[in-house]
Design a protein around this motif. Sequence first.
Motif, PDB file in Angstrom:
ATOM      1  N   ARG A 195      31.664  41.844  80.086  1.00  8.30           N
ATOM      2  CA  ARG A 195      31.535  40.438  79.691  1.00  8.30           C
ATOM      3  C   ARG A 195      30.224  39.840  80.187  1.00  8.30           C
ATOM      4  N   ASP A 197      32.477  44.515  75.987  1.00  5.22           N
ATOM      5  CA  ASP A 197      32.560  43.131  75.529  1.00  5.22           C
ATOM      6  C   ASP A 197      31.364  42.302  76.005  1.00  5.22           C
ATOM      7  N   GLY A 245      32.005  43.567  71.618  1.00 11.68           N
ATOM      8  CA  GLY A 245      30.875  42.732  71.986  1.00 11.68           C
ATOM      9  C   GLY A 245      30.052  42.294  70.789  1.00 11.68           C
TER      10      GLY A 245
END
Length: 229
Positions: free
Chosen positions: A94, A114, A135
């Motif tokens: 992330r 992601d 992602g």
Amino acid sequence: MTVEESDDFPPLARPAGVGKSAASSTAAFCGGPMNGRTGERFSGEDWALAGVERVRYEDCVFYDVDWSESTFIACTFERCEFGNVKFNAGTFERTAFLQSTLQRCSFFDATFDDCKLTGTSFVDCALRPLTVTGGDWGFVSLRGQNLAGVKFGGLRLRDADLTGADLSKADLRGADLSNVRLKGAVLKGADLRGADLDGAPLRDVDITGAKLDIAQAVHFARAYGAIVS
């Protein structure tokens, strides 16, 4: 801003727990929630095995920094420059690299989970083997990069520049390849099943041995002037 080696500034102090000593301890936590660094330069530093979480870097330069086996979680790098940085076996979860440039960096066995790389450019980087899970890599530039065998399944690559890239045997299943630039790209043996190719120019693309679903086969045939009925 360009990445270049410079002697006009001293190396910055390493974040707590980051450095050679980190190899003998558990991964360190770097910075607190919403911690930010702006306009700083990091040169010749060893962040191997470091743990960095929720840190925002803006307009920073990283030159000859070792991030091998490091872990970055929910971090943001915006308008940053990277040169000769080792991402080897690193894990990025992330994490966002926005409108940044990565030049001559190594990503051997790195994992991106992601992550968002909107508008970021890779220049002369070593990107194999590389694992990407989900992602958004929209508008990323991977011109001329060797991406043979990479795993880009399910990745959003909308409007990405893949001109001249080697994607032989790449896993692109379910990827969003709409409006990507593919001139001179090589897709030999690539798995494209389920990928969105809407608006992608398919002429001058080598797809020898590529795996296609029926809809994609029709799409390619029409791109070469065939009448499908």
